[in-house]
Design an enzyme around this catalytic site. Sequence first.
Site, PDB file in Angstrom:
ATOM      1  N   LYS A   7       0.843  -1.203   0.000  1.00 49.37           N
ATOM      2  CA  LYS A   7       0.000   0.000   0.000  1.00 49.37           C
ATOM      3  C   LYS A   7       0.878   1.253   0.000  1.00 49.37           C
ATOM      4  O   LYS A   7       0.645   2.177  -0.784  1.00 49.37           O
ATOM      5  CB  LYS A   7      -0.877   0.010   1.244  1.00 49.37           C
ATOM      6  CG  LYS A   7      -1.550   1.343   1.552  1.00 49.37           C
ATOM      7  CD  LYS A   7      -2.450   1.292   2.769  1.00 49.37           C
ATOM      8  CE  LYS A   7      -1.741   1.541   4.058  1.00 49.37           C
ATOM      9  NZ  LYS A   7      -1.421   2.920   4.389  1.00 49.37           N
ATOM     10  N   ASN A   8       1.903   1.269   0.842  1.00 47.91           N
ATOM     11  CA  ASN A   8       2.679   2.494   1.027  1.00 47.91           C
ATOM     12  C   ASN A   8       3.714   2.748  -0.059  1.00 47.91           C
ATOM     13  O   ASN A   8       4.352   3.796  -0.065  1.00 47.91           O
ATOM     14  CB  ASN A   8       3.320   2.510   2.419  1.00 47.91           C
ATOM     15  CG  ASN A   8       2.258   2.663   3.493  1.00 47.91           C
ATOM     16  OD1 ASN A   8       1.098   2.965   3.201  1.00 47.91           O
ATOM     17  ND2 ASN A   8       2.640   2.421   4.735  1.00 47.91           N
ATOM     18  N   CYS A  30      -5.439  12.757  13.297  1.00 49.14           N
ATOM     19  CA  CYS A  30      -5.352  11.321  13.038  1.00 49.14           C
ATOM     20  C   CYS A  30      -5.278  10.658  14.412  1.00 49.14           C
ATOM     21  O   CYS A  30      -4.717  11.214  15.357  1.00 49.14           O
ATOM     22  CB  CYS A  30      -4.092  11.049  12.220  1.00 49.14           C
ATOM     23  SG  CYS A  30      -3.594   9.338  12.230  1.00 49.14           S
ATOM     24  N   ARG A  43       0.722  14.273  13.442  1.00 53.77           N
ATOM     25  CA  ARG A  43       1.152  14.044  12.048  1.00 53.77           C
ATOM     26  C   ARG A  43       1.202  15.335  11.232  1.00 53.77           C
ATOM     27  O   ARG A  43       0.513  15.513  10.238  1.00 53.77           O
ATOM     28  CB  ARG A  43       0.271  12.991  11.399  1.00 53.77           C
ATOM     29  CG  ARG A  43       0.340  11.692  12.193  1.00 53.77           C
ATOM     30  CD  ARG A  43      -0.334  10.547  11.583  1.00 53.77           C
ATOM     31  NE  ARG A  43       0.423  10.023  10.446  1.00 53.77           N
ATOM     32  CZ  ARG A  43      -0.027   9.017   9.700  1.00 53.77           C
ATOM     33  NH1 ARG A  43      -1.197   8.498   9.949  1.00 53.77           N
ATOM     34  NH2 ARG A  43       0.678   8.580   8.677  1.00 53.77           N
ATOM     35  N   ASP A  57       4.656   0.312  12.054  1.00 57.32           N
ATOM     36  CA  ASP A  57       3.427  -0.298  11.513  1.00 57.32           C
ATOM     37  C   ASP A  57       3.256  -1.752  11.922  1.00 57.32           C
ATOM     38  O   ASP A  57       2.213  -2.348  11.621  1.00 57.32           O
ATOM     39  CB  ASP A  57       3.398  -0.188   9.982  1.00 57.32           C
ATOM     40  CG  ASP A  57       3.207   1.253   9.548  1.00 57.32           C
ATOM     41  OD1 ASP A  57       3.361   1.529   8.344  1.00 57.32           O
ATOM     42  OD2 ASP A  57       2.923   2.102  10.413  1.00 57.32           O
ATOM     43  N   ARG A  75      -8.498  -0.850   4.733  1.00 54.32           N
ATOM     44  CA  ARG A  75      -7.663   0.206   4.133  1.00 54.32           C
ATOM     45  C   ARG A  75      -6.303  -0.341   3.750  1.00 54.32           C
ATOM     46  O   ARG A  75      -5.662   0.150   2.826  1.00 54.32           O
ATOM     47  CB  ARG A  75      -7.456   1.347   5.136  1.00 54.32           C
ATOM     48  CG  ARG A  75      -8.699   2.108   5.497  1.00 54.32           C
ATOM     49  CD  ARG A  75      -8.373   3.312   6.307  1.00 54.32           C
ATOM     50  NE  ARG A  75      -7.327   4.102   5.669  1.00 54.32           N
ATOM     51  CZ  ARG A  75      -6.816   5.217   6.193  1.00 54.32           C
ATOM     52  NH1 ARG A  75      -7.243   5.641   7.354  1.00 54.32           N
ATOM     53  NH2 ARG A  75      -5.886   5.890   5.561  1.00 54.32           N
TER      54      ARG A  75
HETATM   55  C1  EPZ Z   1       4.223   6.873   6.550  1.00 55.09           C
HETATM   56  O1  EPZ Z   1       3.438   7.895   7.153  1.00 55.09           O
HETATM   57  C2  EPZ Z   1       3.303   5.671   6.411  1.00 55.09           C
HETATM   58  N1  EPZ Z   1       2.190   6.008   5.536  1.00 55.09           N
HETATM   59  C3  EPZ Z   1       2.792   5.246   7.785  1.00 55.09           C
HETATM   60  O2  EPZ Z   1       2.005   4.073   7.600  1.00 55.09           O
HETATM   61  C4  EPZ Z   1       3.988   4.902   8.656  1.00 55.09           C
HETATM   62  O3  EPZ Z   1       3.528   4.561   9.950  1.00 55.09           O
HETATM   63  C5  EPZ Z   1       4.931   6.113   8.734  1.00 55.09           C
HETATM   64  O4  EPZ Z   1       5.323   6.518   7.402  1.00 55.09           O
HETATM   65  C6  EPZ Z   1       6.198   5.815   9.516  1.00 55.09           C
HETATM   66  O5  EPZ Z   1       6.868   4.754   8.935  1.00 55.09           O
HETATM   67  C7  EPZ Z   1       2.409   6.008   4.198  1.00 55.09           C
HETATM   68  O6  EPZ Z   1       3.491   5.763   3.718  1.00 55.09           O
HETATM   69  C8  EPZ Z   1       1.220   6.310   3.332  1.00 55.09           C
HETATM   70  P1  EPZ Z   1       6.289  10.193   8.621  1.00 55.09           P
HETATM   71  P2  EPZ Z   1       4.001   9.411   7.185  1.00 55.09           P
HETATM   72  O7  EPZ Z   1       6.150  11.473   7.886  1.00 55.09           O
HETATM   73  O8  EPZ Z   1       4.847   9.652   6.015  1.00 55.09           O
HETATM   74  C9  EPZ Z   1       6.841  13.429  12.007  1.00 55.09           C
HETATM   75  C10 EPZ Z   1       0.113   2.748   7.760  1.00 55.09           C
HETATM   76  O9  EPZ Z   1      -0.340   2.144   8.733  1.00 55.09           O
HETATM   77  N2  EPZ Z   1       6.676  14.425  10.932  1.00 55.09           N
HETATM   78  O10 EPZ Z   1       7.406   9.289   8.284  1.00 55.09           O
HETATM   79  O11 EPZ Z   1       2.851  10.311   7.442  1.00 55.09           O
HETATM   80  C11 EPZ Z   1       5.569  12.660  12.318  1.00 55.09           C
HETATM   81  O12 EPZ Z   1       4.767  13.370  13.236  1.00 55.09           O
HETATM   82  C12 EPZ Z   1       0.603   4.163   7.914  1.00 55.09           C
HETATM   83  O13 EPZ Z   1       0.243   2.246   6.602  1.00 55.09           O
HETATM   84  C13 EPZ Z   1       6.846  15.782  11.226  1.00 55.09           C
HETATM   85  O14 EPZ Z   1       7.127  16.161  12.361  1.00 55.09           O
HETATM   86  O15 EPZ Z   1       4.929   9.374   8.473  1.00 55.09           O
HETATM   87  C14 EPZ Z   1       6.098  11.368  12.880  1.00 55.09           C
HETATM   88  O16 EPZ Z   1       6.380  11.559  14.259  1.00 55.09           O
HETATM   89  C15 EPZ Z   1       0.327   4.706   9.293  1.00 55.09           C
HETATM   90  N3  EPZ Z   1       6.684  16.700  10.228  1.00 55.09           N
HETATM   91  C16 EPZ Z   1       7.422  11.147  12.133  1.00 55.09           C
HETATM   92  O17 EPZ Z   1       7.750  12.421  11.563  1.00 55.09           O
HETATM   93  C17 EPZ Z   1       6.378  16.312   8.938  1.00 55.09           C
HETATM   94  O18 EPZ Z   1       6.269  17.198   8.058  1.00 55.09           O
HETATM   95  C18 EPZ Z   1       7.351  10.134  11.009  1.00 55.09           C
HETATM   96  O19 EPZ Z   1       6.272  10.509  10.183  1.00 55.09           O
HETATM   97  C19 EPZ Z   1       6.208  14.935   8.667  1.00 55.09           C
HETATM   98  C20 EPZ Z   1       6.368  14.013   9.674  1.00 55.09           C
END
Ligand code: EPZ
Length: 418
Positions: A22-23, A117, A122, A305, A397
């Site tokens: 998915k990702n 969320c 996020r 995840d 999902r």
């Molecule tokens: C991706 O989400 C995945 N989703 C998530 O999978 C996964 O849990 C996550 O990466 C971590 O591996 C997809 O790829 C569609 P991040 P993403 O930006 O990109 C902080 C699932 O179950 N952050 O890597 O949204 C954030 O708060 C989903 O399939 C900022 O501070 O996660 C978090 O603490 C859930 N500012 C950390 O970084 C930003 O601009 C990692 O978030 C962006 C993120």
Amino acid sequence: MEKLRINGGHPLKGELAISGSKNAALPIMAACLLCPNEIMIDNVPNLRDIKTMGTLLSHMGATIEKVSENTLKINTKNIRQKFAPYELVKTMRASIVVLGPLLARFGEAAVSLPGGCSIGARPVNLHIEGLSAMGAKIEIKNGYIHASAKELKGCEFEFNPVSVTGTANLMMAACLAKGQTILNNSAKEPEIVNLGEFLITIGAKISGLGTERIIIEGVKSLKSEHFKVIPDRIEATTFLIASLITKSNLKINNLIPGHLKEPIDLLRRSGAIIKVSRQSIDIAPPKKIKPVSFKTEPYPGIPTDIQAQLMVLNILADGHSTIHETIFENRFMHVLELQRMGADISLNRNIALVQGIKALKSAPVMATDLRASAALVLAALAAEGETIVDRIYHIDRGYENIDKKLSSLGAMVERIES
Ligand code: EPZ
């Protein structure tokens, strides 16, 4: 609202094939916005989130043709509006990955802020800061990100913390920017590598994929191609854990073992007997599951995840363990439901202390987010008796036909209307 009725406490048997990731598929679908030609994508999982991304792209004017169960033909030649509405974005945060490609190809985009969320705030500040560093003018108004840029210019940008979709957005935008972009502390997840491989296939110039420093040389245009999405490592690990907690021997096919190194090591430390082949894994359970403490980390560490799913393994282990969630601030929603099934867990901020128990008890439970629902399904498979898992739209999902896959392994699972 659909539920799953699961009669647990029985061993599973047999083998199954893992679906596409998915990702990886979601950002690859968004990346089709970068080039005005027809693109064919294979091994796309049949999921709610994929349908949502398809609806979003069609809403903009793209044509999406389902050539077969898992093959999409996408053409973004006639994009009419560079707009991602809140109604769609609020159902899938990953919609944010249309921002970079829209800005790169059209010089403008209006994308709804993803909003809240259940697993954490996020924020998307890194996406915005990175695109601004590339010369985009960005304004947040009425809950929308309004971005415009005559021409994006290459830049050097450092992520802090590592962001998966942040890396995706900036890497896609940099493909059509003028000059070189260097992304430091970028995500090394296999899904980002797969996205990068897709971009290279359609003509982008990218190096450093899989490292914390990705370099992109902007090009003028990109071309149509045919591409295959990698298997879903999170789904694969979920089924490996299912084998251990139901005391079953399983064979999981169509996976890339190299994407599962840390999870395989952890499962071996819990006593699992694992035989790794080129594209499959044979797994057998130990007599007693040993507790394994861990913390979640960006790739190649233990992925957040699978934290909820590994918690179920530790709940049924012979001893106590600690689970430290370091990525998201509220990713223990599954704990309350698991406690209703008899789990002995105490929380101290983002650390869960798990005391192993002999068996979980069946009970009506409710899914709160995608991976928490997978953990509840695992718990229901292990618990004697009937468990009803409510709100399983969460699980649909991210897991393709989970009830059919489990039934093919002999699980007593039924999808019911509430
Ligand atoms: C991706 O989400 C995945 N989703 C998530 O999978 C996964 O849990 C996550 O990466 C971590 O591996 C997809 O790829 C569609 P991040 P993403 O930006 O990109 C902080 C699932 O179950 N952050 O890597 O949204 C954030 O708060 C989903 O399939 C900022 O501070 O996660 C978090 O603490 C859930 N500012 C950390 O970084 C930003 O601009 C990692 O978030 C962006 C993120």
